[in-house]
Write an enzyme that holds these catalytic residues in place. Sequence first.
Site, PDB file in Angstrom:
ATOM      1  N   VAL A 204       0.871  -1.173   0.000  1.00  0.00           N
ATOM      2  CA  VAL A 204       0.000   0.000   0.000  1.00  0.00           C
ATOM      3  C   VAL A 204       0.906   1.220   0.000  1.00  0.00           C
ATOM      4  O   VAL A 204       1.682   1.408   0.942  1.00  0.00           O
ATOM      5  CB  VAL A 204      -0.920   0.011   1.241  1.00  0.00           C
ATOM      6  CG1 VAL A 204      -1.704   1.317   1.302  1.00  0.00           C
ATOM      7  CG2 VAL A 204      -1.865  -1.184   1.226  1.00  0.00           C
ATOM      8  N   HIS A 205       0.832   2.043  -1.059  1.00  0.00           N
ATOM      9  CA  HIS A 205       1.722   3.209  -1.073  1.00  0.00           C
ATOM     10  C   HIS A 205       1.157   4.431  -1.771  1.00  0.00           C
ATOM     11  O   HIS A 205       1.663   5.537  -1.575  1.00  0.00           O
ATOM     12  CB  HIS A 205       3.052   2.845  -1.743  1.00  0.00           C
ATOM     13  CG  HIS A 205       2.998   2.840  -3.235  1.00  0.00           C
ATOM     14  ND1 HIS A 205       2.489   1.802  -3.958  1.00  0.00           N
ATOM     15  CD2 HIS A 205       3.379   3.777  -4.139  1.00  0.00           C
ATOM     16  CE1 HIS A 205       2.557   2.078  -5.240  1.00  0.00           C
ATOM     17  NE2 HIS A 205       3.084   3.271  -5.388  1.00  0.00           N
ATOM     18  N   ARG A 206       0.115   4.288  -2.565  1.00  0.00           N
ATOM     19  CA  ARG A 206      -0.364   5.444  -3.332  1.00  0.00           C
ATOM     20  C   ARG A 206      -1.024   6.477  -2.417  1.00  0.00           C
ATOM     21  O   ARG A 206      -1.663   6.132  -1.424  1.00  0.00           O
ATOM     22  CB  ARG A 206      -1.349   5.000  -4.411  1.00  0.00           C
ATOM     23  CG  ARG A 206      -0.681   4.270  -5.558  1.00  0.00           C
ATOM     24  CD  ARG A 206      -1.671   3.923  -6.660  1.00  0.00           C
ATOM     25  NE  ARG A 206      -1.034   3.133  -7.705  1.00  0.00           N
ATOM     26  CZ  ARG A 206      -0.521   3.649  -8.819  1.00  0.00           C
ATOM     27  NH1 ARG A 206      -0.575   4.942  -9.037  1.00  0.00           N
ATOM     28  NH2 ARG A 206       0.044   2.868  -9.716  1.00  0.00           N
ATOM     29  N   ARG A 237       6.171   5.815   2.778  1.00  0.00           N
ATOM     30  CA  ARG A 237       5.011   6.712   2.861  1.00  0.00           C
ATOM     31  C   ARG A 237       3.940   6.127   3.786  1.00  0.00           C
ATOM     32  O   ARG A 237       3.341   6.843   4.586  1.00  0.00           O
ATOM     33  CB  ARG A 237       4.413   6.959   1.472  1.00  0.00           C
ATOM     34  CG  ARG A 237       3.125   7.800   1.540  1.00  0.00           C
ATOM     35  CD  ARG A 237       2.428   7.875   0.203  1.00  0.00           C
ATOM     36  NE  ARG A 237       3.060   8.831  -0.679  1.00  0.00           N
ATOM     37  CZ  ARG A 237       2.981   8.793  -2.004  1.00  0.00           C
ATOM     38  NH1 ARG A 237       2.337   7.809  -2.593  1.00  0.00           N
ATOM     39  NH2 ARG A 237       3.575   9.716  -2.733  1.00  0.00           N
TER      40      ARG A 237
END
Length: 370
Positions: A204-206, A237
Amino acid sequence: MKVVSLVGARPQFVKLAPIAHELARRGHEHTIIHTGQHYHPLLSQSFFDELQIPSPDMNLAAGSATPALQTGDMLARLDPVLAQTRPHWVLTYGDTTSTLAGTLAAAAQNLSIAHVEAGLRSFNRTMPEERNRVVADHLGDLLLAPTRAAMDNLAAEGLADRSVLCGDLMVDCLRAVMPSSGGASAELPCFLADSPDGYLLATVHRAATTDDPQRLSAVLAALAACPKPVWLLVHPRLAARCREFGIDPVGGSLRTADPLPYRTMVAALAAAAGLVTDSGGLQKEALVLGTPCSTLRAETEWPETLSDGWNVLVPDPRDLPAVVARTRPAGPPPSPFGDGHAAAAIVSQLANRGERPVLVSRPTRRSVTA
């Protein structure tokens, strides 16, 4: 032929590796500029080490910031570098902030631009990646498309005369780390031994997932409710947002681990019962490796992965536990991304047009044919 590659993030390093090797094999001059967008060692230096990519000739050390500030910083740092090198081609890769900055910097100096992975469209302009790839394609002079669907998108936007179908560099790189037996040439990380009945990998990074505390909490709760152990590989992030919002990314089925080096990630993904991600590139890798994917988005720039349920879009995280429990698709996955020789095709396209002056008038581009 003089080529400059502009890279800055994990997926770009994967694409760069076969290009760097092919340019070196043919004796072309290749300058690698690392913008510094990804600076965590496991998301940057480990790829250069593992994939035997030459060390960057320069690192702009742009670091993290908002997209606008990051783009401006990269532009200011790239301008004198490109003015000094004056390559025949500037290669931009994919859809990151580094891609946008590299495209704008090269266009400002009338340098010839080749965009690797051209033609992808999610048709969602709220995504920064979508805006970046549209700009890269419309300012590019040679559009190197990975799939037929990408070629169709470019044609629909009036860009067919600059477009070439070359295949996907991801397949080149996967083949380089996959022995003939079909398994990845790396051992699984020891923590996966705690999941003898199978596990899910998750990334999960967006910004659309991580920057909204309610959305992020819902995604993590859904991962915790999955029927198998979930190993979430924590992007910097994601870690920063969890600290900022006071969210604990552990509980239920959910465990966490650091990002994995490339070969180990390939091995872990190949052995997984499934992948949960909001990434683009991992959707492709999962399909090639025959691992079902569940994508935490309402759209994908890789529609080929949706064939036969190999990839399922999950815009509502509450649906995730049921989606990951679906029956594995029957038969082998499709192979829409080429034959693993994309780098050779791309370098041939560059060489066939490489020894020419830089552009002096962008509206009068030469036609590009396969």
